[in-house]
Design a protein around this motif. Structure first.
Motif, PDB file in Angstrom:
ATOM      1  N   ASN A  53       2.666  60.440  67.950  1.00 29.54           N
ATOM      2  CA  ASN A  53       1.313  60.594  67.402  1.00 29.54           C
ATOM      3  C   ASN A  53       0.764  59.306  66.796  1.00 29.54           C
ATOM      4  N   GLY A  54       1.518  58.221  66.869  1.00 28.23           N
ATOM      5  CA  GLY A  54       1.030  56.947  66.362  1.00 28.23           C
ATOM      6  C   GLY A  54       1.150  56.788  64.861  1.00 28.23           C
ATOM      7  N   SER A  55       1.635  57.842  64.188  1.00 37.24           N
ATOM      8  CA  SER A  55       1.770  57.784  62.731  1.00 37.24           C
ATOM      9  C   SER A  55       3.215  57.931  62.269  1.00 37.24           C
ATOM     10  N   GLY A  56       4.144  57.794  63.218  1.00 39.10           N
ATOM     11  CA  GLY A  56       5.554  57.860  62.865  1.00 39.10           C
ATOM     12  C   GLY A  56       6.250  59.150  63.228  1.00 39.10           C
ATOM     13  N   ASP A  57       5.504  60.120  63.791  1.00 39.07           N
ATOM     14  CA  ASP A  57       6.107  61.376  64.221  1.00 39.07           C
ATOM     15  C   ASP A  57       6.284  61.350  65.737  1.00 39.07           C
ATOM     16  N   ILE A  70      15.895  68.767  72.980  1.00 44.06           N
ATOM     17  CA  ILE A  70      14.724  68.129  72.383  1.00 44.06           C
ATOM     18  C   ILE A  70      15.015  67.814  70.914  1.00 44.06           C
ATOM     19  N   LYS A  71      14.634  66.618  70.533  1.00 38.79           N
ATOM     20  CA  LYS A  71      14.854  66.160  69.157  1.00 38.79           C
ATOM     21  C   LYS A  71      13.553  65.610  68.621  1.00 38.79           C
ATOM     22  N   GLY A  72      13.194  66.018  67.399  1.00 38.49           N
ATOM     23  CA  GLY A  72      11.944  65.556  66.820  1.00 38.49           C
ATOM     24  C   GLY A  72      12.119  64.962  65.444  1.00 38.49           C
ATOM     25  N   ALA A  74       9.657  64.261  62.048  1.00 41.69           N
ATOM     26  CA  ALA A  74       8.427  64.277  61.255  1.00 41.69           C
ATOM     27  C   ALA A  74       8.671  63.390  60.041  1.00 41.69           C
ATOM     28  N   HIS A  75       8.092  62.209  60.054  1.00 39.51           N
ATOM     29  CA  HIS A  75       8.519  61.181  59.093  1.00 39.51           C
ATOM     30  C   HIS A  75       8.268  61.588  57.641  1.00 39.51           C
ATOM     31  N   GLU A  76       7.213  62.340  57.364  1.00 40.74           N
ATOM     32  CA  GLU A  76       6.928  62.721  55.978  1.00 40.74           C
ATOM     33  C   GLU A  76       7.853  63.823  55.475  1.00 40.74           C
ATOM     34  N   LEU A  77       8.557  64.469  56.391  1.00 42.97           N
ATOM     35  CA  LEU A  77       9.445  65.576  56.016  1.00 42.97           C
ATOM     36  C   LEU A  77      10.911  65.173  56.030  1.00 42.97           C
ATOM     37  N   ALA A  78      11.180  63.942  56.398  1.00 40.41           N
ATOM     38  CA  ALA A  78      12.563  63.483  56.480  1.00 40.41           C
ATOM     39  C   ALA A  78      13.224  63.538  55.106  1.00 40.41           C
ATOM     40  N   ASP A  79      14.488  63.934  55.106  1.00 39.55           N
ATOM     41  CA  ASP A  79      15.242  63.960  53.855  1.00 39.55           C
ATOM     42  C   ASP A  79      16.617  63.353  54.106  1.00 39.55           C
ATOM     43  N   THR A  80      17.512  63.571  53.210  1.00 41.38           N
ATOM     44  CA  THR A  80      18.844  62.978  53.345  1.00 41.38           C
ATOM     45  C   THR A  80      19.836  63.990  53.905  1.00 41.38           C
ATOM     46  N   SER A  81      19.325  64.935  54.697  1.00 43.64           N
ATOM     47  CA  SER A  81      20.190  65.970  55.257  1.00 43.64           C
ATOM     48  C   SER A  81      21.169  65.367  56.264  1.00 43.64           C
ATOM     49  N   LEU A  82      22.084  66.205  56.691  1.00 43.24           N
ATOM     50  CA  LEU A  82      23.105  65.778  57.642  1.00 43.24           C
ATOM     51  C   LEU A  82      22.688  66.045  59.083  1.00 43.24           C
ATOM     52  N   LEU A  83      21.395  66.230  59.324  1.00 46.84           N
ATOM     53  CA  LEU A  83      20.986  66.664  60.655  1.00 46.84           C
ATOM     54  C   LEU A  83      21.411  65.705  61.755  1.00 46.84           C
ATOM     55  N   HIS A 108      17.216  59.332  63.455  1.00 47.50           N
ATOM     56  CA  HIS A 108      16.019  59.793  62.752  1.00 47.50           C
ATOM     57  C   HIS A 108      15.605  61.135  63.341  1.00 47.50           C
ATOM     58  N   ALA A 109      15.864  62.209  62.627  1.00 44.02           N
ATOM     59  CA  ALA A 109      15.573  63.539  63.162  1.00 44.02           C
ATOM     60  C   ALA A 109      15.307  64.517  62.028  1.00 44.02           C
ATOM     61  N   THR A 110      14.346  65.415  62.272  1.00 43.33           N
ATOM     62  CA  THR A 110      14.142  66.541  61.354  1.00 43.33           C
ATOM     63  C   THR A 110      14.386  67.874  62.055  1.00 43.33           C
ATOM     64  N   PHE A 111      14.435  67.886  63.406  1.00 42.32           N
ATOM     65  CA  PHE A 111      14.801  69.107  64.124  1.00 42.32           C
ATOM     66  C   PHE A 111      15.389  68.757  65.487  1.00 42.32           C
ATOM     67  N   CYS A 112      16.185  69.681  66.016  1.00 43.14           N
ATOM     68  CA  CYS A 112      16.792  69.492  67.334  1.00 43.14           C
ATOM     69  C   CYS A 112      17.128  70.860  67.917  1.00 43.14           C
ATOM     70  N   TYR A 113      16.754  71.056  69.182  1.00 40.05           N
ATOM     71  CA  TYR A 113      17.064  72.279  69.921  1.00 40.05           C
ATOM     72  C   TYR A 113      17.699  71.917  71.260  1.00 40.05           C
TER      73      TYR A 113
END
Length: 205
Positions: A53-57, A70-72, A74-83, A108-113
């Motif tokens: 999207n040009g904004s880091g997502d 698929i791995k995504g 979302a830069h504003e939702l990133a945390d220090t999780s073990l994903l 760099h990931a916030t979700f993966c399916y």
């Protein structure tokens, strides 16, 4: 872990991501302004779709003999999780090309399916943030032509012919008239070249 996110079947997901890439290629010849892309010759027996999207997502989808993953991010939702670590341990080793692809920035990931070819549902990797951005970032994969029309008119700030969008979602062969219905200023030859890269069907000359 199974998840309720309503992703399409693998064959349908392939068609939809090709359609999104073809629509974006027509509406936005300038690569830098496109959201969606599809490379039908990413690797031997591999196809790759992506969204930026040009904004880091972004998200990256790999389709190969194993199935689809698929791995995504979302830069504003990133945390220090073990994903990112969990992706490597929970996604089956059949998806090694996906897991080891540098272009996908797997760290760099916030979700993966993922979904194997013979599976009846998608599986989600555990360990991401509670709100991971998947619903928003993957919405157009299941919204159909009307959803794309609404999104594209807002993003590209031009009227978008829903009949032409519907035709591309149905994988009707690309024609001069379909291209020009979406973008009267389109470069026809360039657009057909993009269709070849995407693997989108082309009508007879």
């Amino acid at each position: 872990m199974k998840d309720s996110l309503d992703l399409p079947s693998i064959p349908e997901l392939r068609r939809v991501t090709q359609s999104l890439a073809m629509l974006d290629a027509i509406l936005s010849p300038e690569w830098d302004y496109r959201y969606y892309s599809f490379n039908s010759a990413w690797g031997s027996g591999e196809e790759m779709a992506s969204m930026r999207n040009g904004s880091g997502d972004d998200w990256f989808l790999l389709l190969d003999h194993a199935g689809a993953a698929i791995k995504g991010f979302a830069h504003e939702l990133a945390d220090t999780s073990l994903l990112s670590q969990n992706i490597q341990t929970q996604v089956p080793t059949d998806f090694s090309s996906f897991l080891n692809e540098p272009a996908f920035s797997m760290q760099h990931a916030t979700f993966c399916y993922w979904r194997k070819t013979g599976d009846s549902a998608w599986s989600k990797v555990d360990g991401g943030p509670d709100h991971d951005g998947a619903d928003e970032m993957l919405a157009l994969l299941g919204s159909g032509p009307s959803g794309y029309k609404e999104w594209a008119e807002d993003y590209y700030e031009v009227p978008v012919a829903v009949d032409a969008v519907t035709a591309l979602f149905a994988h009707q062969p690309l024609s001069d008239s379909l291209i020009l219905a979406l973008n009267p200023d389109a470069d026809i030859d360039f657009t057909y070249g993009q269709a070849q890269e995407i693997g989108y069907p082309r009508g007879a000359p």
